[in-house]
Design a protein around this motif. Structure first.
Motif, short mmCIF file in Angstrom:
data_model
loop_
_atom_site.label_atom_id
_atom_site.label_comp_id
_atom_site.label_asym_id
_atom_site.label_seq_id
_atom_site.Cartn_x
_atom_site.Cartn_y
_atom_site.Cartn_z
N LYS A 1 -39.23 -23.57 5.18
CA LYS A 1 -38.50 -24.27 4.12
C LYS A 1 -37.01 -24.25 4.45
O LYS A 1 -36.48 -23.22 4.86
N GLN B 1 -33.41 -24.55 2.86
CA GLN B 1 -32.74 -24.50 1.56
C GLN B 1 -31.23 -24.43 1.80
O GLN B 1 -30.76 -23.61 2.58
N ASP C 1 -34.66 -21.07 -6.59
CA ASP C 1 -33.42 -21.39 -7.30
C ASP C 1 -33.58 -21.00 -8.77
O ASP C 1 -33.46 -21.82 -9.67
N THR D 1 -37.77 -19.03 5.25
CA THR D 1 -36.81 -19.95 4.65
C THR D 1 -35.51 -19.90 5.43
O THR D 1 -34.96 -18.82 5.64
#
Length: 556
Positions: free
Chosen positions: A219, A221, A240, A399
């Protein structure tokens, strides 16, 4: 003698009547229909391709420049990624749109080399036009280009180096290939850090048996603030969100004697049960109201007990909580997170090896996820918070958390990292590499020129034209790096022929050597092969078009 008047085109005529019933004919105006055919159509196609290529040509290579794109609603994008530039440009020409689709196909399949493929396709069309002017039939040119492309791919394959033979060196090669792809991006000053992030992310989630990488497990971000150097790779998931109650702890560590933090991942809300159909509740007395209130409290306690019994330390819930439920969770020392999206829930479940549970009654110890710690990250003075679910070892998802001084830098850094991840993934799939800096193109160009003299008939022209088109890539690299393109190309060709150095390429960054093997400027073989095949297919398609009819508005 009276000159005969030209009759109008009656094929599009309409019969009508006036208010007196008298018939008359309306002839539609054909003036707005434009037709291009034959050599004129082909010239306009090549010019369209040339204008698109000229826009993104200057973005090629490590010294390539960025473009600023402003959308109709005023949103700004700064990038030098070929696919992004073309997809955001408003193009009316049909051939220009085909080039946009070409760069998108390269982006979807390989993820890198989107600028190079458009420059190559445009160069092929330029060369084809010169041959058409000499009177060679377009289909014969297209057939010659197909044969030349086959020969190029075969020759390219013979010059590849397999970097996957040695496990320890393989990771270094992945790092160097990732660094090459980041050389032309906005993150090039920090390319070592980002290249290491890309390699660590891919090696953490790759399937060694299938030799493939599932990008859903990586991911990206971004968060504005900080600098690019603050970017980091997290083994786990970033949300988030923050904990549902401000008095809940900011960090959750394993309990005494336990190895992990246990997570309950729920898709059921912390609310009293309600019928799914429309319903109405009539309460007429105080006793009934008190009974309903105590029933709700009992239900909340029952839900909390189910979670406590399962041994969970943290609750992750897809839906919201009642305020009372939130207070009870705090009292029972159960930190909780609410309103977590479905995709994020799946990522948490994969990362923590937990099960997503739809009912409180189904919760049990074996369905809980486990991680090493959960903590809130706070940013600057804005009180912005994010929640990190981290694993010490063996996380199945990672991430890449990217920081930057503004949104445009964060977005471009994400695109750059995506390209880099694609390069590493391609090398995991097929560990053969070819050398960059235009070295691969010059090698193929020389092989084609040599083969051209052996061809009988018109194939000779097509082979030479294809070789000249391939030379455009090293010439563009040299031009963008501030070097003399023709002098650079001739020097490199003589080096490759006389000294048999097939890895000689353009020294874009002025490192003092033209040996790309020494500098380890590499491209995955499958990416380069795809570029040649896609550009040749598009060129064939455009060469077959000889008639363009643009329908204008018919006016009465």
């Amino acid at each position: 003698m009276a000159q005969s008047m030209q009759m109008p085109d009656m094929s599009n005529a309409i019969m009508a009547q006036d208010e007196m019933g008298r018939p008359f004919v309306i002839v539609r105006d054909q003036g707005n229909k434009k037709r291009e055919h034959g050599i004129e159509a082909k010239k306009s196609h090549v010019l369209a391709a040339r204008s698109v290529a000229s826009i993104i040509k200057t973005s090629l290579g490590p010294r390539g420049l960025d473009k600023i794109l402003i959308s109709p609603d005023g949103e700004i994008t700064i990038t030098n990624d070929g696919a992004t530039i073309l997809s955001q440009m408003e193009l009316n020409n049909e051939i220009a749109k085909l080039l946009v689709q070409l760069s998108r196909a390269q982006d979807d399949e390989i993820g890198d080399g989107t600028t190079g493929v458009v420059v190559l396709a445009s160069a092929l069309l330029d060369q084809a036009l010169e041959l058409i002017d000499k009177g060679i039939h377009p289909i014969k040119i297209a057939n010659g280009f197909d044969e030349a492309a086959k020969l190029c791919v075969a020759h390219l394959e013979s010059t590849t180096d397999d970097v996957g033979n040695d496990e320890t060196l393989f990771t270094q090669h992945l790092f160097k290939a990732a660094r090459t792809s980041l050389g032309s991006k906005i993150v090039s000053k920090n390319h070592d850090k980002f290249a290491q992030m890309a390699v660590d992310a891919v090696t953490a989630v790759m399937d060694k048996d299938r030799k493939d990488v599932d990008f859903d497990l990586i991911k990206l971000q971004g968060r504005v603030g900080g600098s690019l150097l603050d970017s980091t790779l997290i083994n786990g998931v970033i949300l988030d969100k923050d904990f549902s109650h401000p008095q809940m702890p900011k960090m959750v560590l394993p309990k005494e004697g336990a190895k992990d933090v246990k997570l309950a991942i729920l898709t059921c809300p912390f609310e009293p049960p309600k019928p799914k159909t429309k319903h109405k509740l009539d309460i007429s007395t105080v006793e009934e109201y008190n009974r309903l209130q105590s029933y709700e409290q009992d239900k909340f306690k029952e839900m909390i007990d189910d979670v406590k019994k399962s041994g969970a330390d943290v609750v992750i819930c897809q839906w919201g909580f009642d305020d009372e439920a939130n207070h009870l969770l705090l009292q029972n020392e159960l930190p909780a997170v609410r309103w977590v999206g479905g995709q994020e829930l799946e990522q948490i479940a994969i990362s923590t090896n937990g099960r997503i549970v739809p009912r409180f009654g189904d919760l049990s110890a074996d369905k809980l996820g486990s991680c090493s710690k959960i903590y809130e990250m706070e940013f600057g003075t804005t009180k912005d918070r994010m929640l990190v679910i981290e694993q010490d070892t063996g996380s199945k998802t990672v991430t890449c958390f990217i920081r930057g001084s503004n949104k445009m830098i964060v977005d471009e850094a994400q695109r750059a990292l995506h390209d880099s991840l694609c390069v590493v993934r391609n090398l995991v799939r097929d560990s053969r590499v070819v050398y960059g800096g235009g070295a691969a193109e010059i090698t193929m160009s020389l092989a084609l020129s040599e083969e051209a003299d052996k061809q009988s008939g018109l194939g000779q022209y097509a082979f030479n034209a294809f070789a000249a088109a391939l030379d455009t890539i090293p010439m563009t690299l040299a031009e963008n790096s501030g070097l003399d393109p023709i002098e650079t190309l001739t020097n490199l060709k003589s080096k490759q022929i006389n000294e048999k150095i097939s890895t000689a390429g353009v020294d874009c960054l002025g490192k003092g050597t033209i040996d790309m093997k020494e500098l380890f400027v590499v491209d995955p073989y499958i990416g380069k092969k795809q570029q040649i095949l896609l550009a040749t297919q598009l060129c064939r398609m455009i060469l077959k078009i000889d008639n363009v009819i643009i329908s204008g508005k018919d006016e009465y």
